[in-house]
Write an enzyme that holds these catalytic residues in place. Structure first.
Site, PDB file in Angstrom:
ATOM      1  N   ASN A 443      21.734 -24.181 -44.486  1.00 23.10           N
ATOM      2  CA  ASN A 443      20.320 -24.502 -44.127  1.00 23.10           C
ATOM      3  C   ASN A 443      19.201 -23.748 -45.328  1.00 23.10           C
ATOM      4  O   ASN A 443      18.778 -23.052 -45.847  1.00 23.10           O
ATOM      5  CB  ASN A 443      19.653 -23.300 -43.031  1.00 23.10           C
ATOM      6  N   LYS A 445      15.747 -25.262 -46.441  1.00 21.41           N
ATOM      7  CA  LYS A 445      15.219 -25.014 -46.206  1.00 21.41           C
ATOM      8  C   LYS A 445      13.891 -25.681 -46.944  1.00 21.41           C
ATOM      9  O   LYS A 445      14.393 -27.056 -47.100  1.00 21.41           O
ATOM     10  CB  LYS A 445      14.262 -23.353 -46.070  1.00 21.41           C
ATOM     11  N   HIS A 530      14.809 -23.984 -34.537  1.00 17.21           N
ATOM     12  CA  HIS A 530      14.404 -23.021 -35.997  1.00 17.21           C
ATOM     13  C   HIS A 530      13.415 -22.351 -35.084  1.00 17.21           C
ATOM     14  O   HIS A 530      12.199 -22.343 -34.927  1.00 17.21           O
ATOM     15  CB  HIS A 530      14.231 -22.940 -37.631  1.00 17.21           C
ATOM     16  N   GLU A 532      11.336 -20.753 -37.297  1.00 15.32           N
ATOM     17  CA  GLU A 532      10.354 -21.005 -38.193  1.00 15.32           C
ATOM     18  C   GLU A 532       9.202 -22.533 -37.894  1.00 15.32           C
ATOM     19  O   GLU A 532       7.650 -22.343 -37.701  1.00 15.32           O
ATOM     20  CB  GLU A 532      10.677 -21.368 -40.099  1.00 15.32           C
ATOM     21  N   GLU A 602      20.243 -16.431 -34.309  1.00 15.24           N
ATOM     22  CA  GLU A 602      19.617 -15.195 -35.131  1.00 15.24           C
ATOM     23  C   GLU A 602      18.152 -14.560 -34.741  1.00 15.24           C
ATOM     24  O   GLU A 602      16.760 -15.496 -34.553  1.00 15.24           O
ATOM     25  CB  GLU A 602      18.602 -17.504 -36.358  1.00 15.24           C
ATOM     26  N   GLY A 608      15.648 -13.473 -43.538  1.00 15.25           N
ATOM     27  CA  GLY A 608      15.158 -13.331 -44.701  1.00 15.25           C
ATOM     28  C   GLY A 608      14.734 -11.666 -45.220  1.00 15.25           C
ATOM     29  O   GLY A 608      13.681 -11.654 -46.434  1.00 15.25           O
ATOM     30  N   SER A 648      19.848 -13.299 -42.846  1.00 11.63           N
ATOM     31  CA  SER A 648      20.826 -12.316 -44.342  1.00 11.63           C
ATOM     32  C   SER A 648      22.275 -12.157 -44.325  1.00 11.63           C
ATOM     33  O   SER A 648      22.832 -11.576 -44.262  1.00 11.63           O
ATOM     34  CB  SER A 648      20.179 -10.777 -43.767  1.00 11.63           C
ATOM     35  N   GLY A 670      19.342 -17.962 -47.437  1.00 13.18           N
ATOM     36  CA  GLY A 670      19.052 -17.463 -49.061  1.00 13.18           C
ATOM     37  C   GLY A 670      20.435 -18.180 -50.032  1.00 13.18           C
ATOM     38  O   GLY A 670      20.231 -18.541 -50.845  1.00 13.18           O
TER      39      GLY A 670
END
Length: 686
Positions: A443, A445, A530, A532, A602, A608, A648, A670
């Site tokens: 992902n 982002k 998600h 976010e 998640e 993150g 993570s 990430g």
């Protein structure tokens, strides 16, 4: 080393908190007196009623003791470690103030059990604060001594026990008496200064005057006779040895005769009714006191009331209770130290404390018909510490030990059965994992411009086409990348997906991108739900339900995200949250439609942050998710549903996570932005 450090700090903190809380709980009045000393130093004594300081003393003892037990058993590890850290931070600041300005001579952290100087207390708290920082930094490293399902027993039993201990000590007397006036104490010996003991030292300064000039001199530089003496100042430079009993004196009223030696030298018995302040003394049992006084008069046993109250206070007490016994004056602090009851009764013989009683348990019914010497009342009771410790062990330590032992044995047998006998269900489960698709999805982002995104996609495409990954790989990119990347991406090796789509099919919705548009770029997947999007753009279950339906209508496979916040995890609501998110947006689908859903668990607290759920935590929630899918659509559908872990996830922890039976891959954030990092996770399937 980290595990050793954390658990050493944990056991040190728990030992100190348990001991400190216990010695306060067995002597709540002593803790109250110390709190009143602090209030007086702050000029707040008149503002705090006795009930408030006593209640604070009881609660403070309970907090310390319960925190110590929670640390020992590793119960609610995150919350407990943070509360301990906050507690130690406050206590360290208080002891810093005490060490610098010395408002009280003894901080009272261990009651009368262990006396520390203010400097020693500060040093102790600095060490404990450092330990609290270590434990709060890595709380999950502490292994539990008891399973989560039985933790409520430990918590409630501990709370009941410590409050019961305080109530018992208030109603009767402290179970453990750490003061120099305990049963069996020789009061004369306690007042003695041993031979060779360190003596106090003083310095005298002389103020002299000559020819209008005033100066100070010591004995070493005392001037000649031409100087005129003005004044002299003496100050103590060294305390020297202070005996345990140093302020014990008894003055008979009204003459003020000191009868201390008379009482201590008497080979017979003496009753001492101790009431620091008669104005506040409990008078409900004055009839029992009178009965003991009459017995004392009948058998020629001296009976005195020791108090710090003035003549008005003693007169009022006599009027209310009809007291005829003589009153004596004694220092109020000494009286509070002698017995934790107002009033309380002491029986002394030959300078030794034979027995003590609270006003709630006076021995009026046990008074013998004859002489006191011939009865059990006149004999020193068996007041041995080992017996009292045995009672604590039987009432508190042993039940918790047996509970822990049973819990660990049950957990061990479950583990042993699981290891020794792999059931047919587990074999099927492992086989189903091999059958269902393993996926590592990236992902991106809101990262990378078009040129950077194309470069990364080409690098991944070349590498994975050459090496053939042992799992399905998907990259989900911002909308601007999709069409460009789709032109060269080998989608037999790497699937392409979008990070979102609109909840509307088409129309005047400026800035939105529909599922049909996503599909037209060549994409095969779309991420929906998600955290976010839920948090920042307020996407509700109803909105997500519409997005899922439109994505499936346009033949997109949906990577549907669910997961709980840190607060929800610590409250034990993770299962409830995940189930609600599935029910709200995808459990409305038919069985055929649901086969196009990939679930991504998640935990929000791990996205993150660098924090990762342990492999055991992740497996537990993944297994639960699969079970509720089975409840809804049947075991066959559940066994074929891929459930990914996100939060993570990186190359270092991916092998351990992916080895679990119900974890079918990862949704990577990430770490998907660098080809080497992303490939390291993909290689975990090898």
């Amino acid at each position: 080393m980290k595990r050793w450090l954390v658990n050493i700090c944990r056991f040190l903190l728990s030992a100190v908190f348990i001991f400190s809380g216990f010695v306060k709980a067995v002597d709540p009045l002593g803790t109250q007196y110390k709190l009143q000393d602090y209030a007086e130093a702050l000029g707040m004594a008149s503002l705090l009623p006795d009930w408030l300081t006593l209640g604070t003393a009881v609660v403070l003892a309970a907090i310390e003791f319960v925190l110590g037990i929670l640390l020992l058993f590793a119960i609610q590890r995150r919350i407990t470690s943070r509360v301990v850290l906050a507690f130690m931070a406050v206590m360290t600041l208080i002891t810093l103030w005490v060490a610098l300005w010395n408002p009280v001579e003894d901080c009272g952290c261990f009651g009368d059990a262990v006396k520390l100087t203010n400097g020693q207390t500060l040093a102790k708290n600095i060490v404990l604060l450092a330990c609290a920082v270590v434990v709060a930094r890595w709380p999950l490293i502490m292994p539990r001594l008891i399973s989560k399902t039985n933790q409520w027993i430990v918590i409630n039993y501990t709370i009941v026990f410590i409050f019961a201990m305080s109530i018992f000590s208030l109603y009767l007397l402290p179970m453990f008496d750490f003061r120099p006036y305990h049963i069996g104490a020789d009061l004369r010996r306690g007042m003695e200064i041993p031979e060779g003991a360190e003596q106090p030292e003083f310095e005298t300064t002389f103020i002299m005057k000559k020819n209008g000039e005033t100066r100070e001199f010591t004995l070493e530089n005392y001037p000649d006779s031409t100087w005129e003496f003005v004044d002299r100042k003496t100050r103590q430079t060294k305390a020297g040895y202070v005996p345990p009993i140093h302020d014990f004196s008894i003055e008979l009223r009204p003459d003020g005769d000191d009868i201390t030696d008379q009482i201590l030298d008497d080979k017979g018995y003496t009753f001492l009714l101790v009431a620091p302040h008669l104005e506040q003394a409990d008078e409900t049992n004055f009839g029992n006191i009178e009965k003991i006084y009459e017995y004392a008069v009948e058998h020629d046993i001296p009976f005195y009331c020791l108090t710090a109250s003035n003549d008005e206070g003693t007169s009022r007490w006599s009027e209310r209770t009809g007291a005829e016994y003589p009153f004596c004056t004694t220092d109020p602090t000494t009286l509070k130290t002698i017995i934790r009851s107002n009033p309380g009764l002491l029986l002394v013989k030959d300078g030794k404390v034979i027995n003590k009683w609270s006003h709630n348990a006076l021995p009026d019914e046990q008074l013998p018909q004859g002489a006191l010497e011939t009865s059990d009342l006149g004999k020193m009771p068996e007041d041995k510490v080992p017996g009292k410790i045995l009672k604590i062990v039987l009432w508190f330590v042993l039940p918790l030990f047996l509970l822990t032992l049973a819990d660990r044995l049950w957990a061990w047998t479950k583990w042993f059965r699981r290891k020794k006998n792999i059931t047919s269900y587990q074999l099927i489960k492992q086989q189903n994992k091999k059958m269902r698709k393993k996926i590592v999805a990236g992902n991106w982002k809101m990262n990378m411009n078009l040129q950077e995104g194309i470069a990364l996609a080409k690098e991944l495409n070349e590498t994975l086409t050459a090496e053939k990954p042992n799992c399905g790989v998907v990259i989900c990119t911002p909308f601007i990348h999709l069409a460009s990347i789709a032109q060269f991406l080998n989608q037999d090796v790497i699937g392409l997906g979008a990070e979102n789509c609109a909840d509307k099919e088409k129309g005047a919705f400026t800035g939105e991108v529909s599922a049909e548009m996503v599909k037209s770029t060549g994409a095969q997947y779309v991420i929906l739900g998600h955290s976010e999007r839920r948090e920042y753009y307020k996407e509700t279950p109803e909105i997500l339900k519409e997005k899922v339906l439109l994505a499936l209508k346009n033949n997109l496979k949906v990577i549907f995200c669910i997961g709980e916040s840190l607060e929800e995890r610590e409250a034990g609501k993770q299962n409830e949250v995940c189930k609600a998110e599935l029910e709200g947006s995808v459990f409305n689908l038919t069985e055929e439609e649901f086969k196009n859903i990939i679930i991504a668990y998640e935990p929000i607290w791990a996205i993150g942050t660098g924090k990762t759920a342990t492999a055991e935590q992740a497996e537990e929630i993944h297994a639960y998710i699969r079970s509720i899918v089975a409840e809804k659509y049947g075991q066959a559908v559940a066994d074929n549903t891929s459930i990914l872990y996100g939060g993570s996830c990186k190359a270092s922890n991916a092998p351990e996570l992916f080895a679990k039976p119900d974890i079918d891959g990862g949704l990577i954030g990430g770490a998907s932005l660098k080809a080497a990092d992303f490939k390291g996770i993909i290689d975990a399937w090898k």
